[in-house]
Design an enzyme around this catalytic site. Sequence first.
Site, PDB file in Angstrom:
ATOM      1  N   SER A  57     -32.646  19.301 -43.979  1.00 46.27           N
ATOM      2  CA  SER A  57     -31.382  18.855 -45.086  1.00 46.27           C
ATOM      3  C   SER A  57     -31.739  17.668 -45.439  1.00 46.27           C
ATOM      4  O   SER A  57     -32.117  16.484 -44.975  1.00 46.27           O
ATOM      5  CB  SER A  57     -29.977  18.788 -44.540  1.00 46.27           C
ATOM      6  OG  SER A  57     -28.897  18.395 -45.378  1.00 46.27           O
ATOM      7  N   HIS A 135     -21.689  28.274 -47.813  1.00 45.60           N
ATOM      8  CA  HIS A 135     -21.929  26.829 -48.136  1.00 45.60           C
ATOM      9  C   HIS A 135     -20.868  26.083 -48.937  1.00 45.60           C
ATOM     10  O   HIS A 135     -21.021  25.964 -50.027  1.00 45.60           O
ATOM     11  CB  HIS A 135     -23.285  26.970 -48.862  1.00 45.60           C
ATOM     12  CG  HIS A 135     -23.907  25.286 -48.735  1.00 45.60           C
ATOM     13  ND1 HIS A 135     -23.455  24.400 -48.163  1.00 45.60           N
ATOM     14  CD2 HIS A 135     -24.943  24.844 -49.258  1.00 45.60           C
ATOM     15  CE1 HIS A 135     -23.983  23.317 -48.172  1.00 45.60           C
ATOM     16  NE2 HIS A 135     -25.004  23.397 -48.726  1.00 45.60           N
ATOM     17  N   GLN A 138     -20.984  22.963 -50.817  1.00 42.44           N
ATOM     18  CA  GLN A 138     -21.875  23.134 -52.076  1.00 42.44           C
ATOM     19  C   GLN A 138     -20.853  23.628 -53.259  1.00 42.44           C
ATOM     20  O   GLN A 138     -21.022  22.966 -54.429  1.00 42.44           O
ATOM     21  CB  GLN A 138     -22.998  23.942 -51.888  1.00 42.44           C
ATOM     22  CG  GLN A 138     -23.897  24.319 -53.306  1.00 42.44           C
ATOM     23  CD  GLN A 138     -24.603  23.199 -53.176  1.00 42.44           C
ATOM     24  OE1 GLN A 138     -25.097  22.368 -52.679  1.00 42.44           O
ATOM     25  NE2 GLN A 138     -24.562  22.417 -54.548  1.00 42.44           N
ATOM     26  N   ASN A 166     -25.744  33.189 -48.953  1.00 37.52           N
ATOM     27  CA  ASN A 166     -24.716  32.351 -48.423  1.00 37.52           C
ATOM     28  C   ASN A 166     -24.010  31.549 -49.773  1.00 37.52           C
ATOM     29  O   ASN A 166     -22.825  31.365 -49.611  1.00 37.52           O
ATOM     30  CB  ASN A 166     -24.962  31.231 -47.197  1.00 37.52           C
ATOM     31  CG  ASN A 166     -26.539  30.419 -47.772  1.00 37.52           C
ATOM     32  OD1 ASN A 166     -27.185  30.559 -48.832  1.00 37.52           O
ATOM     33  ND2 ASN A 166     -27.045  29.602 -46.821  1.00 37.52           N
ATOM     34  N   MET A 232     -33.371  29.130 -45.729  1.00 40.96           N
ATOM     35  CA  MET A 232     -33.616  28.784 -44.636  1.00 40.96           C
ATOM     36  C   MET A 232     -33.537  29.810 -43.307  1.00 40.96           C
ATOM     37  O   MET A 232     -32.531  30.467 -43.310  1.00 40.96           O
ATOM     38  CB  MET A 232     -33.039  27.424 -44.170  1.00 40.96           C
ATOM     39  CG  MET A 232     -33.410  26.143 -45.016  1.00 40.96           C
ATOM     40  SD  MET A 232     -32.334  24.591 -44.551  1.00 40.96           S
ATOM     41  CE  MET A 232     -31.014  24.999 -45.581  1.00 40.96           C
ATOM     42  N   CYS A 266     -28.318  24.681 -56.375  1.00 39.71           N
ATOM     43  CA  CYS A 266     -27.791  23.759 -55.467  1.00 39.71           C
ATOM     44  C   CYS A 266     -29.161  22.867 -54.801  1.00 39.71           C
ATOM     45  O   CYS A 266     -28.572  21.875 -54.058  1.00 39.71           O
ATOM     46  CB  CYS A 266     -27.406  24.761 -54.425  1.00 39.71           C
ATOM     47  SG  CYS A 266     -28.613  25.907 -53.614  1.00 39.71           S
ATOM     48  N   LEU A 267     -30.077  23.447 -55.015  1.00 40.03           N
ATOM     49  CA  LEU A 267     -31.304  22.621 -54.430  1.00 40.03           C
ATOM     50  C   LEU A 267     -31.385  22.604 -53.071  1.00 40.03           C
ATOM     51  O   LEU A 267     -30.191  22.669 -52.485  1.00 40.03           O
ATOM     52  CB  LEU A 267     -31.455  20.888 -54.746  1.00 40.03           C
ATOM     53  CG  LEU A 267     -31.267  20.584 -56.432  1.00 40.03           C
ATOM     54  CD1 LEU A 267     -31.258  19.037 -56.671  1.00 40.03           C
ATOM     55  CD2 LEU A 267     -32.302  21.485 -57.403  1.00 40.03           C
ATOM     56  N   ARG A 294     -21.880  16.392 -54.401  1.00 44.06           N
ATOM     57  CA  ARG A 294     -21.699  16.823 -53.101  1.00 44.06           C
ATOM     58  C   ARG A 294     -21.061  15.764 -52.361  1.00 44.06           C
ATOM     59  O   ARG A 294     -20.024  15.985 -51.564  1.00 44.06           O
ATOM     60  CB  ARG A 294     -23.190  17.090 -52.357  1.00 44.06           C
ATOM     61  CG  ARG A 294     -23.779  18.197 -52.869  1.00 44.06           C
ATOM     62  CD  ARG A 294     -23.148  19.553 -52.458  1.00 44.06           C
ATOM     63  NE  ARG A 294     -22.982  19.525 -50.904  1.00 44.06           N
ATOM     64  CZ  ARG A 294     -23.653  19.811 -49.952  1.00 44.06           C
ATOM     65  NH1 ARG A 294     -24.910  20.283 -50.459  1.00 44.06           N
ATOM     66  NH2 ARG A 294     -23.508  19.672 -48.664  1.00 44.06           N
TER      67      ARG A 294
HETATM   68  N1   CP Z   1     -27.837  21.709 -51.392  1.00 43.11           N
HETATM   69  C1   CP Z   1     -28.002  21.489 -50.024  1.00 43.11           C
HETATM   70  O1   CP Z   1     -27.296  21.725 -49.002  1.00 43.11           O
HETATM   71  O2   CP Z   1     -29.100  20.720 -49.996  1.00 43.11           O
HETATM   72  P1   CP Z   1     -29.912  20.581 -48.330  1.00 43.11           P
HETATM   73  O3   CP Z   1     -30.422  21.511 -47.920  1.00 43.11           O
HETATM   74  O4   CP Z   1     -30.821  19.387 -48.803  1.00 43.11           O
HETATM   75  O5   CP Z   1     -28.710  19.690 -47.678  1.00 43.11           O
HETATM   76  N1  NVA Z   2     -29.641  29.446 -49.622  1.00 38.97           N
HETATM   77  C1  NVA Z   2     -30.253  28.235 -49.129  1.00 38.97           C
HETATM   78  C2  NVA Z   2     -29.260  27.286 -49.742  1.00 38.97           C
HETATM   79  C3  NVA Z   2     -29.989  25.657 -49.462  1.00 38.97           C
HETATM   80  C4  NVA Z   2     -28.921  24.541 -49.706  1.00 38.97           C
HETATM   81  C5  NVA Z   2     -30.471  28.343 -47.680  1.00 38.97           C
HETATM   82  O1  NVA Z   2     -29.572  28.476 -46.908  1.00 38.97           O
HETATM   83  O2  NVA Z   2     -31.641  27.684 -47.562  1.00 38.97           O
END
Ligand code: CP
Ligand code: NVA
Length: 308
Positions: A57, A135, A138, A166, A232, A266-267, A294
Amino acid sequence: KPVPCEKHFLHLDDFTKEEIMELVERASSEKKRLQSGDRSFQPFKGKTMAMIFAKQSLRTRVSFETGFKLLGGSAIYLGPDDISIGKREATKDIARVISRYNDIVMARLYEHSQIEELAAYSSVPIVNGLTDYNHPCQILADALTIYECLGRLEGVKVVYVGDGNNIVHSWLNLAAVVPFHFVCVCPEEYTPDEKTLQKARDAGLSTIEISHDPVEGVKGADVIYSDVWASMGQKDEAEQRKKDFQGYQVNGKMMARTPNAIFMHCLPAERGLECDDEVMEADYSVVFQQAENRMHAQNAVMLKMLNC
Ligand code: CP
Ligand code: NVA
């Protein structure tokens, strides 16, 4: 013997529309206070937060830790190798130990059932910082961003383009309690969870559509929203997903079909895949405002959880 806490922040649809709007308003007012340079509001003085991260993160880690500290508290970061949640000892044991040391716990995990287990056994509030399923922090921050950019949340048309993941589940959870128009434009094999979709539709508040047409599906949007094609935990599927998501990139051509829309993500973004440089850098892009929000959204959540 500490009793299990019943106040957690796990899903947006655990809250009423009034509570969600109160969180957005609180986030907005605390943001103004912090931006004015005022550091006199220190409600978390003497309080501690543990942050459990099973995944990487940037935003979640830094915004939670900074936000908690700016309001007077101290936070401890536990990375993937520190407590090895799910591997070293039972999750319900971790919950009962960690909540005896801390006033609040934030967790970013793989399995959603694990955060529910933490919550069931914790004597302090658990805040969901992302699971494979959702999430909520977010999307609360995104609600604040939309409110700031468009002046309203109710009735806005949000079109998400990409994987039914998510992020989409949290949008659907929000749509179950706040009325707006949500469209998920995704390939047929990547639709969101059926139960979550049905629950949002059954609530009868929002217009909810699933589209498999990235040309027609984005029309009339106030917001075009993008996220990575491989989340992820799915990085080994990245090559296959690149093929499956052809045509789903948010780029200048797609944005031209919906000329008044803002672009959100959301990055982290994989520029060149789900979106391109042009949309990330455009005037209609609000991705960094989202990232900033955030912290303010989460501050509002922590203030509510800790009755401050
Ligand atoms: N958008 C978000 O949750 O970013 P990170 O994965 O960097 O925390
Ligand atoms: N869908 C992405 C969001 C990251 C903030 C993940 O779960 O990796």
